[in-house]
Design an enzyme around this catalytic site. Structure first.
Site, PDB file in Angstrom:
ATOM      1  CB  ALA A 152     -62.843 -37.586  12.689  1.00  0.00           C
ATOM      2  CE1 TYR A 153     -70.658 -40.126   9.954  1.00  0.00           C
ATOM      3  CE2 TYR A 153     -71.445 -40.553  12.183  1.00  0.00           C
ATOM      4  CZ  TYR A 153     -71.683 -40.444  10.821  1.00  0.00           C
ATOM      5  OH  TYR A 153     -72.949 -40.658  10.340  1.00  0.00           O
ATOM      6  CB  ALA A 154     -69.135 -36.758  16.474  1.00  0.00           C
TER       7      ALA A 154
END
Length: 244
Positions: A152-154
């Site tokens: 999700a962060y990427a």
């Protein structure tokens, strides 16, 4: 314009990487606006230290995803220093879990800060920066390293890269460079928190230089993009020691 006449805004300027960028830009002679979201005392102390050393700095607070608050920050800087030449957008949040386990509320939080916040800051920078200016957004090397738990962060940072590279083309003729910096593993309190010595040692061997990055490694690249690197535009610069 010479560095001692240039003005920079650093969002997330109290973080591990942001604070080092603030320090390096101040050393180069920039007037610096140190943005904070919640650590007002740290921002005020950093600004006071720069001023005590003969520099120029102010602390500015806002939720970067709130366009009204962030516009007020840009207005204050313009009023205080007569313009803005460089915007470094380090502000962001990182919430980690495997994709199948991630709370959707955490996904929404990262979307709001990392994507919407970067969009708001980029739009205001595009409207405000003087000729010869630079916008530097922040991505992550995890978009290439593909560490489990970072999906999700990427994804949020992949969106930042996309808008950054398109904006560089949209500002044709303005003499404003727009780039993204994508750090690899970097020894900040946020990164080191909760990691064992073995985990850190493993990450240190990902890069051929066999160490974890330090905030000044990232700040060095930002200072280059902010000033002398006028022929680097519309790029994502991976600052990770060759890890990806």
């Amino acid at each position: 314009m010479e560095p001692d006449r240039r003005v920079a805004l650093v969002t997330g300027g109290t973080g591990g990487i942001g604070s080092q960028i603030v320090a390096r830009l101040a050393q180069e002679g920039y007037a610096v606006a140190i943005h904070y979201a919640g650590r007002s005392a740290d921002a005020e102390a950093a600004a006071a230290a720069i001023c005590d050393n003969g520099g120029r700095a102010i602390a500015v607070g806002a939720d970067i995803a709130d366009e009204v608050q962030t516009a007020a920050v840009f207005d204050r800087i313009t009023s205080e220093f007569s313009g803005i030449d460089v915007v470094v957008n380090t502000a962001g949040i990182m919430l980690l879990a495997p994709l199948v386990d991630l709370d959707l509320a955490d996904l929404d939080r990262m979307h709001r800060t990392n994507i919407r916040g970067s969009f708001v800051v980029s739009r205001l920078a595009a409207r405000t920066l003087r000729r010869g200016g630079a916008l530097i957004n922040f991505s992550t090397s995890v978009t290439r390293l593909q560490f489990p738990g970072y999906s999700a962060y990427a994804a949020s940072k992949g969106a930042v890269e996309a808008m950054t590279l398109v904006l560089a083309r949209e500002l044709r003729g303005r003499d404003i460079t727009v780039n993204a910096v994508a750090p690899g593993p970097t020894a900040t309190p946020l990164f080191l928190e909760g990691k064992s010595e073995d985990e850190i040692a493993t990450l240190a061997h990902v890069a051929p230089l066999e160490r974890i990055g330090i905030p000044d490694d990232i700040a060095e690249a930002v200072v280059f993009l902010a000033g002398p690197a006028r022929w680097i535009n519309g790029q994502t610069i991976f600052v990770n020691g060759g890890a990806a």
